[in-house]
Design an enzyme around this catalytic site. Structure first.
Site, PDB file in Angstrom:
ATOM      1  N   LYS A  34       0.828  -1.215   0.000  1.00 42.09           N
ATOM      2  CA  LYS A  34       0.000   0.000   0.000  1.00 42.09           C
ATOM      3  C   LYS A  34       0.863   1.266   0.000  1.00 42.09           C
ATOM      4  CE  LYS A  34      -1.752   1.643   3.978  1.00 42.09           C
ATOM      5  NZ  LYS A  34      -1.528   3.065   4.286  1.00 42.09           N
ATOM      6  N   ASN A  35       1.817   1.338   0.929  1.00 39.37           N
ATOM      7  CA  ASN A  35       2.561   2.588   1.084  1.00 39.37           C
ATOM      8  C   ASN A  35       3.462   2.887  -0.111  1.00 39.37           C
ATOM      9  OD1 ASN A  35       1.296   3.044   3.458  1.00 39.37           O
ATOM     10  ND2 ASN A  35       3.032   2.521   4.778  1.00 39.37           N
ATOM     11  N   CYS A 128      -3.991  12.873  12.808  1.00 36.41           N
ATOM     12  CA  CYS A 128      -4.881  11.721  12.692  1.00 36.41           C
ATOM     13  C   CYS A 128      -4.868  11.006  14.026  1.00 36.41           C
ATOM     14  CB  CYS A 128      -4.474  10.826  11.535  1.00 36.41           C
ATOM     15  SG  CYS A 128      -2.965   9.947  11.834  1.00 36.41           S
ATOM     16  N   ARG A 133       1.339  14.122  12.904  1.00 34.64           N
ATOM     17  CA  ARG A 133       1.702  14.027  11.485  1.00 34.64           C
ATOM     18  C   ARG A 133       2.109  15.367  10.856  1.00 34.64           C
ATOM     19  NH1 ARG A 133      -0.394   8.735  10.135  1.00 34.64           N
ATOM     20  NH2 ARG A 133       1.312   8.760   8.632  1.00 34.64           N
ATOM     21  N   ASP A 319       4.144   0.205  12.252  1.00 37.60           N
ATOM     22  CA  ASP A 319       2.900  -0.326  11.687  1.00 37.60           C
ATOM     23  C   ASP A 319       2.612  -1.765  12.133  1.00 37.60           C
ATOM     24  OD1 ASP A 319       2.436   2.052  10.430  1.00 37.60           O
ATOM     25  OD2 ASP A 319       3.029   1.393   8.428  1.00 37.60           O
ATOM     26  N   ARG A 411      -8.942   0.159   4.257  1.00 37.55           N
ATOM     27  CA  ARG A 411      -8.003   1.120   3.637  1.00 37.55           C
ATOM     28  C   ARG A 411      -6.713   0.425   3.268  1.00 37.55           C
ATOM     29  NH1 ARG A 411      -6.010   4.700   7.653  1.00 37.55           N
ATOM     30  NH2 ARG A 411      -4.476   4.820   6.015  1.00 37.55           N
TER      31      ARG A 411
END
Ligand code: UD1
Length: 432
Positions: A34-35, A128, A133, A319, A411
């Site tokens: 994803k990233n 978030c 962030r 993560d 997501r």
């Protein structure tokens, strides 16, 4: 995961109902990262030619990034696991706030937009659930490349003064090795006039993947994966056909699914060097791991406590902190986990406690005393990785765990429940 809902389901809250206790076995496929994929999509802004990305994961965040790029004029063709992007007629320098706010990584398009057009206006993405962030490092770096940057009314406006509106290469020292800042600045530097050196750069595999794409587009990048990256700017970049790396965080989550159910499974494809710290910690717990170059087999029997601290790559990834905590909640002994990257990333603890986990916190450190059995309960994942942690805990718990917060899970995980069910788990998506 992209889930199509009937009109009545759209009014309801989706949840995963997990019947815990099943042993897992077999092989599971990891999707594209994803990233990486999100940032590679923004790199399409660097060229008027078409960019084809393969091994794209099916995720709502990928759809969201597509919407943002389309809003500024990128033409997009989507296939089952590929996407083709062409930025030959950019109509906008300013992606809309609602879209940027819902997908933080979209802020990173400020680098390639500015490099290509000499002007970009991108709303500040805001904080978030997991922390503040900030984007200070991105802004500082763009200024070092000659941009004039102002922040007003929540929008970052950047313009390159002078004739030609072209950025100029320069030396940038990041105060912290931010992944997003490193990627933003690499893309900006790829079209700048002259050489750029980024010091204290992030060393994450996704940074190396982006360097690979810039090189495939005709750019020149050295040192990605080390703390010093050198980029020689080109006047133009061309199109490319490029394959996204496998998702190391998804792979780690699946290995943890094997460990928490005390099972033996094979996870593939994996680039083992991307998971060095995670593999070491699983081995330290007593799991047996073997790597055949393209996949990793994990066999878990007893799981013992370990201490871990999140760090920038090659350290243990933030993560996977929440998913690993679920495993350690079932280990023999007490583990000490310190979250050192994001200031508010221990919100899953309250939910794990509802499932019988014995966890105390002090600041950003959690003391996790393993219990013999977790017990199923209704829980909510407060962010993407917290939701994955809940699913893992549910696999090991007695009875049924109902996990909500799937807007986060979807997501970033491509069909997690389908992959786990194919290994023998019992997970149903229901609507309440
Ligand atoms: C990326 C990943 C995210 C991962 C994170 C850390 C993407 C799309 N997301 O996020 O999944 O959790 O890396 O591995 O790739 N910081 C500053 N100033 C800045 C920028 C960052 O102080 O200007 C700090 C942040 O507050 C945080 C740390 O640096 O404490 C890491 O953030 P960063 O590497 O920028 O994360 P992202 O790129 O946003």
């Amino acid at each position: 995961m992209t889930v199509t809902l009937t009109p009545s389901q759209q009014l309801l809250t989706p949840q995963l109902e997990i019947r815990g206790g099943a042993q897992l076995q077999g092989e599971v496929r990891v999707s594209g990262a994803k990233n990486s994929a999100l940032v590679l999509m923004t790199a399409s802004l660097l060229s008027a030619d078409s960019l084809r990305l393969r091994n794209m994961p099916a995720l709502s965040d990928i759809g969201g990034m597509g919407d943002i790029l389309e809003a500024i004029g990128v033409r997009i063709n989507r296939g089952s696991d590929w996407v083709e992007l062409q930025a030959d007629q950019l109509s906008q320098v300013s992606p809309p706030y609602e879209l940027v706010n819902s997908l933080r990584a979209s802020f990173f398009c400020i680098g390639p937009l500015l490099a290509r057009l000499g002007v970009a206006r991108v709303p500040l993405p805001g904080g978030c659930k997991i922390g503040a962030r900030p984007v200070v490092e991105h802004v500082k770096g763009l200024k070092a490349l000659g941009a004039q940057v102002t922040i007003e009314h929540g929008v970052v406006s950047a313009v390159v003064p002078g004739r030609g509106h072209r950025l100029t290469g320069g030396r940038i020292h990041l105060d912290c090795p931010s992944v997003g800042a490193t990627e933003t600045l690499m893309m900006a530097a790829a079209l700048a006039d002259g050489e750029t050196v980024i010091e204290n750069a992030a060393q994450e595999p996704e940074v190396i993947d982006l360097a690979g794409l810039i090189i495939a587009m005709g750019g020149r990048v050295r040192g990605a994966g080390t703390p010093t990256i050198t980029i020689v700017g080109m006047e133009k970049l061309h199109g490319a056909d490029y394959m996204v790396i496998p998702d190391r965080i998804e792979a780690g989550t699946l290995l943890l699914a094997g460990a928490i159910t005390r099972s033996c499974i094979r996870v593939t494809p994996v680039i083992p060097e991307h998971l060095g710290a995670v593999i070491s910690k699983l081995e330290e717990c007593g799991c047996k791991l073997s790597n055949d170059g393209i996949g990793i087999t994990i066999k878990a029997d007893q799981v013992n406590s370990v201490d871990l601290r999140t760090q920038p790559f090659p350290g243990f990834p933030t993560d996977l902190q929440a998913p690993f905590m679920s495993l350690l909640a079932t280990a023999n002994g007490t583990s000490v986990i310190t979250e050192a990257i994001f200031e508010n990333r221990l919100q899953h603890i309250g939910e794990l406690q509802r499932m019988g986990a014995a966890i105390r916190t002090q600041g950003n450190t959690a003391f996790v005393e393993g219990v013999a059995r977790l017990s199923g309960a209704p829980v909510t994942g407060s962010d993407l990785r917290a939701a994955a942690a809940m699913v893992l805990a549910g696999l090991a718990a007695d009875g049924v765990t109902a996990v909500q917060g799937l807007q986060h899970l979807d997501r970033g995980y491509d069909n997690l429940e389908g992959k786990l069910n194919a290994l023998g788990a019992s997970i149903k998506r229901t609507y309440t």
